[in-house]
Scaffold this motif. Structure first.
Motif, PDB file in Angstrom:
ATOM      1  N   ILE A   1       0.842  -1.207   0.000  1.00 37.39           N
ATOM      2  CA  ILE A   1       0.000   0.000   0.000  1.00 37.39           C
ATOM      3  C   ILE A   1       0.874   1.252   0.000  1.00 37.39           C
ATOM      4  O   ILE A   1       0.553   2.241  -0.683  1.00 37.39           O
ATOM      5  CB  ILE A   1      -0.984  -0.015   1.178  1.00 37.39           C
ATOM      6  N   LEU A   2       1.975   1.234   0.741  1.00 35.06           N
ATOM      7  CA  LEU A   2       2.886   2.388   0.735  1.00 35.06           C
ATOM      8  C   LEU A   2       3.474   2.606  -0.654  1.00 35.06           C
ATOM      9  O   LEU A   2       3.639   3.752  -1.088  1.00 35.06           O
ATOM     10  CB  LEU A   2       3.993   2.203   1.771  1.00 35.06           C
ATOM     11  N   ALA A   3       3.762   1.526  -1.368  1.00 37.06           N
ATOM     12  CA  ALA A   3       4.243   1.651  -2.745  1.00 37.06           C
ATOM     13  C   ALA A   3       3.173   2.282  -3.626  1.00 37.06           C
ATOM     14  O   ALA A   3       3.470   3.123  -4.487  1.00 37.06           O
ATOM     15  CB  ALA A   3       4.652   0.284  -3.288  1.00 37.06           C
TER      16      ALA A   3
ATOM     17  N   ALA B   1       1.119   6.882  -6.627  1.00 34.82           N
ATOM     18  CA  ALA B   1       0.024   7.836  -6.857  1.00 34.82           C
ATOM     19  C   ALA B   1       0.499   9.258  -6.637  1.00 34.82           C
ATOM     20  O   ALA B   1       0.121  10.169  -7.399  1.00 34.82           O
ATOM     21  CB  ALA B   1      -1.152   7.512  -5.940  1.00 34.82           C
ATOM     22  N   ALA B   2       1.318   9.478  -5.631  1.00 35.62           N
ATOM     23  CA  ALA B   2       1.836  10.828  -5.374  1.00 35.62           C
ATOM     24  C   ALA B   2       2.719  11.300  -6.525  1.00 35.62           C
ATOM     25  O   ALA B   2       2.605  12.440  -6.979  1.00 35.62           O
ATOM     26  CB  ALA B   2       2.619  10.846  -4.062  1.00 35.62           C
ATOM     27  N   GLU B   3       3.589  10.407  -6.992  1.00 36.03           N
ATOM     28  CA  GLU B   3       4.471  10.766  -8.108  1.00 36.03           C
ATOM     29  C   GLU B   3       3.680  11.054  -9.381  1.00 36.03           C
ATOM     30  O   GLU B   3       4.055  11.916 -10.169  1.00 36.03           O
ATOM     31  CB  GLU B   3       5.483   9.657  -8.354  1.00 36.03           C
ATOM     32  N   ALA B   4       2.574  10.329  -9.562  1.00 32.19           N
ATOM     33  CA  ALA B   4       1.749  10.507 -10.757  1.00 32.19           C
ATOM     34  C   ALA B   4       0.764  11.666 -10.604  1.00 32.19           C
ATOM     35  O   ALA B   4       0.104  12.056 -11.566  1.00 32.19           O
ATOM     36  CB  ALA B   4       0.988   9.222 -11.060  1.00 32.19           C
TER      37      ALA B   4
ATOM     38  N   LYS C   1      -5.925   8.675  -2.459  1.00 34.39           N
ATOM     39  CA  LYS C   1      -6.972   8.638  -1.437  1.00 34.39           C
ATOM     40  C   LYS C   1      -7.396   7.199  -1.152  1.00 34.39           C
ATOM     41  O   LYS C   1      -7.566   6.813   0.008  1.00 34.39           O
ATOM     42  CB  LYS C   1      -8.170   9.477  -1.891  1.00 34.39           C
ATOM     43  N   ARG C   2      -7.559   6.389  -2.211  1.00 27.93           N
ATOM     44  CA  ARG C   2      -7.952   4.988  -2.018  1.00 27.93           C
ATOM     45  C   ARG C   2      -6.878   4.213  -1.248  1.00 27.93           C
ATOM     46  O   ARG C   2      -7.179   3.449  -0.334  1.00 27.93           O
ATOM     47  CB  ARG C   2      -8.225   4.305  -3.361  1.00 27.93           C
TER      48      ARG C   2
END
Length: 64
Positions: A37-39, A44-47, A54-55
C-alpha cells in the motif's frame, strides 16, 4: 493524542482473546500489506493521482 503507536491495552486484550499466534499472523499480514500500500501511495503521489492516493490511504488506515 497519544504518542503510542500501538494501544497496549487493546493489543494485550487481543492477545488474550485471540491468542498469540493469531496476533503474530495478523501483524505479519499487516506489515506485508502495508509495504504494498505504501508503494501504491508513492506511485500515486508521483503521478499526481489524487483519487488513487486517497484509495490507498484509506486502505492503509482501514488495515491499521
Amino acid at each position: 493524542m497519544s504518542d503510542e503507536v500501538i494501544d497496549l491495552a487493546v493489543f494485550s486484550e487481543l492477545r488474550s482473546t485471540a491468542g498469540v499466534e493469531f496476533v503474530a499472523d495478523l501483524v505479519d499480514t499487516f506489515c506485508d500489506d502495508a509495504a504494498d500500500i505504501l508503494a501504491q501511495l508513492r506511485a500515486a503521489a508521483e503521478a499526481g493521482d489524487a483519487a488513487k492516493y486517497k484509495r490507498a490511504a484509506h486502505s492503509l488506515k482501514s488495515n491499521a
